[in-house]
Design an enzyme around this catalytic site. Structure first.
Site, PDB file in Angstrom:
ATOM      1  N   LYS A 289     -24.095  16.886  30.526  1.00 57.72           N
ATOM      2  CA  LYS A 289     -23.796  15.854  31.525  1.00 57.72           C
ATOM      3  C   LYS A 289     -24.712  16.048  32.741  1.00 57.72           C
ATOM      4  CE  LYS A 289     -19.526  15.533  32.333  1.00 57.72           C
ATOM      5  NZ  LYS A 289     -18.125  15.391  32.709  1.00 57.72           N
TER       6      LYS A 289
ATOM      7  N   LYS B 280     -17.802  25.798  34.311  1.00 55.05           N
ATOM      8  CA  LYS B 280     -16.449  25.270  34.508  1.00 55.05           C
ATOM      9  C   LYS B 280     -15.538  26.448  34.822  1.00 55.05           C
ATOM     10  CE  LYS B 280     -14.260  21.335  34.405  1.00 55.05           C
ATOM     11  NZ  LYS B 280     -14.736  20.003  34.817  1.00 55.05           N
TER      12      LYS B 280
ATOM     13  N   ASP C 187     -11.386  19.132  39.563  1.00 60.09           N
ATOM     14  CA  ASP C 187     -11.100  18.566  38.235  1.00 60.09           C
ATOM     15  C   ASP C 187      -9.585  18.340  38.231  1.00 60.09           C
ATOM     16  OD1 ASP C 187     -12.405  18.080  35.436  1.00 60.09           O
ATOM     17  OD2 ASP C 187     -10.599  19.174  34.928  1.00 60.09           O
TER      18      ASP C 187
ATOM     19  N   THR D 162     -16.558   9.334  40.246  1.00 62.90           N
ATOM     20  CA  THR D 162     -16.454   9.391  38.784  1.00 62.90           C
ATOM     21  C   THR D 162     -15.977   8.048  38.244  1.00 62.90           C
ATOM     22  OG1 THR D 162     -15.962  11.741  38.954  1.00 62.90           O
ATOM     23  CG2 THR D 162     -15.522  10.696  36.840  1.00 62.90           C
TER      24      THR D 162
ATOM     25  N   SER E 278     -21.748  14.768  43.623  1.00 63.05           N
ATOM     26  CA  SER E 278     -21.706  16.169  44.046  1.00 63.05           C
ATOM     27  C   SER E 278     -23.115  16.663  44.361  1.00 63.05           C
ATOM     28  CB  SER E 278     -21.091  17.049  42.942  1.00 63.05           C
ATOM     29  OG  SER E 278     -19.695  17.048  43.018  1.00 63.05           O
TER      30      SER E 278
END
Ligand code: NDP
Length: 451
Positions: free
Chosen positions: A114, A126, A166, A209, A384
């Site tokens: 991504k 992550k 998230d 998003t 971001s």
């Protein structure tokens, strides 16, 4: 190719149930990149697939914190630093009881590609914890975040690893985490993105998003010569950050959004979801969606998301375009078959990997315009990246400027994905296009940087 086949073979025997979701993500990417390996043997020679599926490091730590009854609680924290061939590690933190190493490895792996698709110099990572923010007081959240950062700060930095939000990690949590980092290190670094605007956040980061998903979908429909979204019935799952801002942008462009959902059930509102009410319930009061009916008695609520045959209430609603924006594996083969039978023309993934492999196979077989998450939801990490630029240069961009750049970025990603799919013999297959384009960019950097 032998190298790639060996790696695919190993994935058929995952020896740990927790890791199955990670293998699901890896299988999809490795199958997609076979044509790339056939056209250029450097990828096999440099064992790129083998190197790419192993994270650079898995950091796991204890998070002990004090609840409001002065009882000590213990959770597990993680940071998976997956790949930094293109830039510092970058990816969100998830706080949810379902968090484990397998889920974070899947999310970190997807994040590599991504981030590569955005064209920005960002690696993939992550992290998160099995901590459940639901029902916790602000002070409990703050004490948990303080303890989490007490350990995490050793591994992050504005040129090393820059976490974001998230599921379960929004502006409040980012604020506490950033504040603790600053206290421990005495450094006012752009070490986290998703900060509130008034101390270094970017305009439009919360919206990015969801807005990006809609921008990508518009570009994809145009590229594929399909009708646009204006005036069309759309279904959305989820009721969090991504779902709410997807609904907001869809409404702004004249689409009619008739559903949303949370972990308790699904709302169907044929007159169109009341966004103000939804925001009040989920962003301000953190209440169950069932309360939506108090103000909108003509809507309906299905308390159990899944029917006995495994179908999901959201995907039973006829629509032109469907936007899964809640969580992974929320749309199965039965749901895909129902969507197709009901005339759905387009599916765009706001959540990470919400469609199961059998659902994706059906979408591709029936030539549904299908936008995979790693391309469609890249708007969040794109903004971001903008936040990192603004922090580094001490500039503040206007919301209009960020929105224009975001729209442009999503159109560029769509163009790259569709032309790559065509180049490698899979015209119209955005899964193949996204996987090949993302993989190639990272792989070329890995080859250039050596082992
Ligand atoms: P939020 O925590 O804001 O919202 C998540 C939503 O999904 C909530 O409505 C929640 O319901 C629901 N949900 C969560 N877990 C489950 C589950 N197991 N079953 C059913 N419903 C569930 O998260 P985000 O909106 O930020 O994230 C949603 C998805 O988008 C995730 O896949 C995330 O990885 C992805 N994503 C997020 C980005 C971002 O910028 N935030 C960027 C890119 C991807 P409830 O309210 O009941 O908890």
């Amino acid at each position: 190719m032998t190298h790639l086949n060996d790696e695919i073979q190993k994935l058929n025997n995952p020896n740990c149930a927790e890791e199955e979701i990670f293998y699901q993500a890896v299988r999809e990417v490795l199958h997609s990149v076979a044509p790339l390996h056939l056209s250029d043997r450097r990828y096999s020679l440099h064992k790129i697939a083998k190197r790419m599926i192993a994270p650079d490091r898995v950091i796991k730590f204890k998070v002990a914190w004090m609840d409001d009854r002065n009882e000590i609680q213990v959770n597990t924290g993680y940071r998976i630093q997956f790949n930094n061939a293109l830039g510092p590690y970058k990816g969100g933190l998830r706080f949810h009881p379902s968090v484990n190493e397998g889920i974070l490895k899947f999310l970190g792996f997807e994040q590599i590609f991504k981030n590569a698709l955005t064209g920005l110099p960002l690696g993939g990572a992550k992290g998160g914890s099995d901590f459940d923010p639901k029902g916790k007081s602000d002070f409990e959240i703050m004490r948990f975040c303080n303890s989490f950062m007490q350990e995490l700060h050793k591994y992050i930095g504005s040129r090393i690893d820059i976490p974001a939000g998230d599921i379960g990690v929004g502006a409040r949590e980012i604020g506490y985490l950033f504040g603790q980092y600053k206290k421990i290190t005495s450094s006012y670094d752009g070490v986290m993105t998703g900060k509130p605007y008034f101390f270094g956040g970017s305009p439009l980061r919360p919206e990015a998003t969801g807005y990006g998903v809609v921008y990508f979908t518009q570009a994809m429909l145009k590229t594929e010569n399909k009708e646009g979204l204006k005036g069309k019935i759309c279904t959305v799952s989820g009721a969090g950050n991504v779902a709410i801002h997807t609904i907001e942008k869809l409404r702004q462009i004249g689409a009619i959004v008739v559903s949303c959902s949370d972990s308790g059930g699904t709302i169907y509102d044929a007159d169109g979801i009341d966004l103000k009410l939804l925001k009040k319930l989920k962003l301000i009061r953190c209440e169950s969606l069932e309360k939506y009916l108090n103000d909108r008695p003509n809507a309906s609520y299905t308390p159990l998301d899944r029917y006995p045959d495994g179908a999901h209430a959201v995907w039973n609603i006829p629509c032109y375009a469907a936007f899964p924006c809640a969580t992974e594996n929320e749309l199965n083969g039965t749901d895909a078959a129902t969507l197709i039978a009901n005339g759905c023309s387009c599916v765009s993934e706001g959540a990470n990997m919400p469609s199961m492999p059998e659902a994706i196979a059906l979408f591709l077989e029936h030539k549904i315009c299908f936008a995979p998450a790693k391309a469609a939801n890249a708007g969040g990490v794109t903004v971001s990246g903008f936040e990192m630029s603004q922090n580094a240069s001490m500039e503040r961009w206007s919301a209009e400027e960020v929105d224009a750049k975001l729209q442009n970025a999503m159109q560029n990603i769509c163009h790259m994905v569709s032309t790559t799919a065509k180049e490698y013999g899979s015209e119209g297959n955005y899964v193949a296009g996204a996987n090949i384009a993302g993989f190639k960019r990272v792989a070329d950097a890995m080859i250039a940087e050596g082992i």
